[in-house]
Write an enzyme that holds these catalytic residues in place. Structure first.
Site, PDB file in Angstrom:
ATOM      1  N   HIS A   7      -3.159   6.139   3.488  1.00 15.72           N
ATOM      2  CA  HIS A   7      -4.047   5.044   3.088  1.00 15.72           C
ATOM      3  C   HIS A   7      -3.635   3.723   3.735  1.00 15.72           C
ATOM      4  O   HIS A   7      -4.464   3.017   4.326  1.00 15.72           O
ATOM      5  CB  HIS A   7      -4.010   4.942   1.556  1.00 15.72           C
ATOM      6  CG  HIS A   7      -4.996   3.997   0.959  1.00 15.72           C
ATOM      7  ND1 HIS A   7      -4.699   2.685   0.670  1.00 15.72           N
ATOM      8  CD2 HIS A   7      -6.270   4.172   0.560  1.00 15.72           C
ATOM      9  CE1 HIS A   7      -5.749   2.091   0.122  1.00 15.72           C
ATOM     10  NE2 HIS A   7      -6.724   2.980   0.045  1.00 15.72           N
ATOM     11  N   SER A  23     -11.265  -0.370  -0.670  1.00 16.72           N
ATOM     12  CA  SER A  23      -9.983  -0.431   0.039  1.00 16.72           C
ATOM     13  C   SER A  23     -10.167  -0.755   1.504  1.00 16.72           C
ATOM     14  O   SER A  23      -9.287  -1.326   2.138  1.00 16.72           O
ATOM     15  CB  SER A  23      -9.263   0.921  -0.039  1.00 16.72           C
ATOM     16  OG  SER A  23      -8.547   1.044  -1.222  1.00 16.72           O
ATOM     17  N   ASP A  35       0.845  -1.196   0.000  1.00 13.94           N
ATOM     18  CA  ASP A  35       0.000   0.000   0.000  1.00 13.94           C
ATOM     19  C   ASP A  35       0.882   1.248   0.000  1.00 13.94           C
ATOM     20  O   ASP A  35       1.987   1.236  -0.552  1.00 13.94           O
ATOM     21  CB  ASP A  35      -0.922  -0.052   1.236  1.00 13.94           C
ATOM     22  CG  ASP A  35      -2.263   0.620   0.970  1.00 13.94           C
ATOM     23  OD1 ASP A  35      -2.284   1.857   0.872  1.00 13.94           O
ATOM     24  OD2 ASP A  35      -3.284  -0.087   0.859  1.00 13.94           O
TER      25      ASP A  35
END
Ligand SMILES: [Ca+2]
Length: 618
Positions: free
Chosen positions: A238, A448, A200
Site C-alpha cells: 500500500h 488512499s 503507511d
C-alpha cells in the site's frame, strides 16, 4: 579538379547543408575550408559511414568548445534536451560519446521539397533511412545526436521529433490533467528538495521510479518501522503505491506512469503490518518522528492514507491531537477521508463516515473522484465509497477537497499481500511499452489514492513558495479547487447495489484539486483554515459556522459561497436532512450507532484505505 583528401570531409557536408551550423563556425579563412574552395568543383569521395565518423568527432569537439547553444526551434523538446546534455558534457571525451548517441527521429520536409532527394541528402551525411512517409513529406531516420543541430538548420527541414512510443493513454495523465497538475509539471515544478513523510505500510525504497536520476540513490531518504519486529519494507503493498502517486518519476515506464512531484523525497514511516493493520500508538509515534526529522529532511508534508473509526471528538482523539501538533510545527497533513460512503448502517446514506484523523478540522481531508479513465472532467462522478461528512460528534464539514482515487496506477511492491491477493491488478509491462518480464505497476482504488495526489500537489506548491504555512496551503487548495456542480443521482456498484450520489459539500468539500490555480492565484488573507462546523437550527436548517479567525470568516472573497460553491443547502435534505447524523445534538446519540463495530471490523484499529478490486465502478 581540386585534389580531394579526407581532410575535406567538412566541405562535403557543407555542400549538402549549405546553411548548417558548422559552415558559420568554419570560416573561409579556415585552412581546411579554404583548401576546398571552390566547393562546386569538389567531388566528395567519402563513404557515408566515414563522413559520419568524422562528423561526429569534429562536431563533438566543436560543440564542447562552444557556449550553450540556443534552443533549436525546429527540434522537439526532447531533442533539444539531447543537445543540452551534449553542451553540458564535462569533457571532450564525454561530448564525443554523447554526440555519437543514435536517436530515431521523424524528419518532416517543407512542402515542395522533393522527398526522394531529401531522403538521399540525409542518408548522404550518415543518417540511416528506415522508412518513408509521403503523407507528411518525411521519413524515419536513425541519426547521431551530433547531426541534430545541422539538420535543424537545413531550410528544407520543417521539424524533427523523436520516434515516440505511442502507447495507451497514461492513466496518470488523466489524473494529472483532471487536477490541472500537468501544466505545473510542464512548467518545471518537480517537488525537488521537499520531503513528504508517508505514514503507511512501508515503501519499497529500491523501486527504480523512486530513484534520484542524477545521483542514482533512492529518494526514500529515511525509513523506520514503528511495528515491533518488522522492518520498514512494504509487505502489504500500500505505502509503495502511495509513494509513487506522490513522487514516482516514471523511470520503468519511460514516463508513462508518473507521480505529481517527481523529484520529491520520501520519508518512509511504517505503521501498518503485512495485512494493512496497525495501531494508534504506531501512528502517533510516526507523526512524532516526522516532526523530529522535519529540519533534517525538510519534511513539509505528511501523507496519511490510513485511519480508523471516530470514537470521540477530535479534541480528545490522540491521533487527531498528533496531527494537529504536526500542523502547528509547520507540516501540511493530508489525510484520506475513508472508504465508507456506501455504509448505510446508521441510515445516513454514508454521511458522517469520515474517519480519524480526517475528522480533525486542521488537516486537509481528501475524498475520491472517479475520472472514468478519461481526461475530460465532464463524465467525472464522485466515487460512491468516498466517506462523507459532517464528522461524527463534532460535525466538521469534511472532506475539504477531492482528487481522483479510482483505478489509480502506481508502483507495485512485488510479492506484497495486495499483489498476491489481487494479481490481476498488476499491469502487464506491454501496456506501458516495456518488454520487462515482471511488472512495476499495479492499480488500486480508494481515498488512499486520492490523498497522495494532493500531497504531491502540496509539494509542488511549497516548491513554488517555500514560505507558505500549512494554513495558507490548505486555504489556497480549497479556494482554488474546481467547484463541483451539485447533482443528485444513483450509481450502480459493481456489487449490483445502487448508491445515492449527491454532490453536496459533505461529499466534495471545496471541490476538485486544481494545482495550477493553487500555485498561480496567490492572494491570501490572514488567519487559519480550520474546516467549518455544520450547525442545524431548531427548524432543521443547516449552515456552516466558521472559526472567527479563519480565512473564510475574514474575507468576503474567501467566504462560504466562494470556497464551497453552493454550500450545503441545495437538495441536501433529500439525503441527510432527517438522518441520525444530527441525533439530538448530544454525543450519546452516536455512540449507540457506533457501538456495533461490524462496519469497522474488530481488532483492527488503524487500516489502510484501499481496495484492490471492490471499488472499480463507481
Ligand atoms: Ca473524466
Amino acid at each position: 579538379m581540386l585534389a580531394h583528401t579526407s581532410a575535406c570531409h567538412i566541405c562535403c557536408l557543407s555542400r549538402l547543408f549549405p546553411s548548417a551550423a558548422f559552415s558559420r563556425a568554419y570560416t573561409p579563412s579556415s585552412r581546411w575550408h579554404s583548401a576546398c574552395i571552390p566547393k562546386r568543383q569538389v567531388t566528395c569521395t567519402m563513404t557515408p559511414k566515414r563522413k559520419l565518423k568524422y562528423l561526429v568527432a569534429v562536431l563533438s569537439v566543436l560543440l564542447f568548445a562552444t557556449a550553450a547553444l540556443a534552443r533549436e526551434h525546429k527540434l522537439s523538446s526532447e531533442l533539444n534536451q539531447h543537445l543540452a546534455k551534449l553542451n553540458a558534457a564535462a569533457s571532450p571525451e564525454e561530448a564525443s560519446q554523447r554526440a555519437a548517441e543514435m536517436v530515431d527521429v521523424i524528419i518532416q520536409f517543407r512542402n515542395g521539397a522533393q522527398l526522394p532527394s531529401q531522403l538521399e541528402k540525409v542518408k548522404g551525411i550518415g543518417g540511416q533511412h528506415k522508412n518513408t512517409f509521403n503523407i507528411i513529406n518525411g521519413g524515419l531516420f536513425r541519426v547521431p545526436v551530433s547531426l541534430l543541430s545541422m539538420l535543424a538548420h537545413d531550410p528544407d527541414v520543417t521539424y524533427i521529433s523523436p520516434d515516440r512510443q505511442t502507447i495507451k493513454l497514461s492513466p496518470n495523465d488523466y489524473i494529472l490533467d483532471t487536477t490541472v497538475t500537468n501544466p505545473v509539471i510542464n512548467a518545471g515544478y518537480t517537488g525537488a528538495g521537499i520531503g513528504v513523510a508517508v505514514i503507511d505500510s512501508g515503501v519499497k525504497a529500491n523501486h527504480p521510479d523512486l530513484v534520484n536520476l542524477s545521483t542514482g540513490y533512492s529518494r526514500v531518504v529515511y525509513s523506520q518501522s514503528f511495528i515491533s519486529g518488522l522492518d520498514a519494507s512494504d509487505q502489504y503493498g500500500h505505502g509503495t503505491h502511495v509513494a509513487g502517486i506522490i513522487a514516482g518519476n516514471g523511470y520503468m515506464s519511460n514516463g508513462w506512469m508518473r507521480g505529481a512531484a517527481q523529484r520529491a523525497n520520501i520519508i518512509n514511516l511504517r505503521v501498518l503490518d503485512g495485512n494493512g493493520a496497525g495501531t494508534d500508538s504506531a501512528v502517533v509515534a510516526a507523526i512524532q518522528r516526522a516532526i523530529q526529522l522535519k529540519n533534517t529532511y525538510n519534511i513539509r508534508v505528511i501523507n496519511l492514507s490510513v485511519g480508523r473509526r471516530v470514537s470521540e471528538s477530535y479534541a480528545l482523539d490522540p491521533i487527531c491531537q498528533a496531527v494537529e501538533q504536526a500542523w502547528k510545527a509547520g507540516i501540511v497533513v493530508v489525510v484520506a477521508a475513508g472508504n465508507f460512503g456506501r455504509d448505510n448502517s446508521m441510515n445516513t446514506n454514508g454521511y458522517s463516515t469520515v474517519t480519524a484523523p480526517g475528522n480533525d478540522p486542521y488537516v486537509i481531508t481528501v475524498g475520491a473522484l472517479n475520472t472514468h479513465a478519461t481526461q475530460s472532467t465532464s463524465d467525472d462522478t464522485m466515487a460512491s465509497y468516498s466517506s462523507k461528512g459532517p464528522t461524527l460528534f463534532d460535525h466538521i464539514v469534511k472532506p475539504d477537497i477531492i482528487a481522483p482515487g479510482n483505478r489509480i496506477v502506481s508502483l507495485l511492491a512485488n510479492g506484497s499481500t495486495l499483489d498476491r491477493n489481487y494479481p490481476a491488478n498488476e499491469l502487464s509491462p506491454a501496456v506501458y511499452g516495456s518488454t520487462a518480464y515482471t511488472s512495476s505497476y499495479a492499480t488500486l482504488s480508494g481515498t488512499s489514492m486520492a490523498a497522495p495526489i494532493v500531497s504531491g500537489a502540496v509539494a509542488l506548491l511549497l516548491e513554488s513558495n517555500q514560505y507558505l504555512t500549512p494554513d495558507q496551503v490548505k486555504g489556497r487548495l480549497m479556494k482554488n479547487a474546481t467547484k463541483i456542480y451539485r447533482t443528485y443521482n444513483t450509481a450502480l456498484g459493481s456489487n449490483g447495489l445502487y448508491y445515492s450520489n449527491q454532490t453536496d459539500a459533505f461529499v466534495t468539500g471545496a471541490g476538485l484539486l486544481n494545482t495550477y490555480n493553487a500555485i498561480y492565484y496567490t492572494d491570501a488573507p490572514s488567519g487559519n483554515s480550520l474546516s467549518p462546523i455544520a450547525t442545524r437550527d431548531s427548524f432543521g436548517n443547516v449552515s456552516m459556522s466558521m472559526d472567527r479567525n479563519s480565512f473564510w470568516a475574514n474575507s468576503v472573497v474567501w467566504g462560504e459561497s466562494v470556497v464551497w460553491g453552493d454550500g450545503l443547502l441545495t437538495g441536501s435534505s433529500v439525503v441527510w436532512g432527517d438522518s441520525v447524523v444530527w441525533g439530538d445534538n448530544t454525543n450519546s446519540g452516536f455512540s449507540v450507532v457506533w457501538g456495533d463495530s461490524v462496519v469497522w471490523g474488530d481488532g483492527i484499529t488503524t487500516t489502510a484505505f484501499s481496495e484492490a478490486t471492490t471499488y472499480d465502478q463507481n
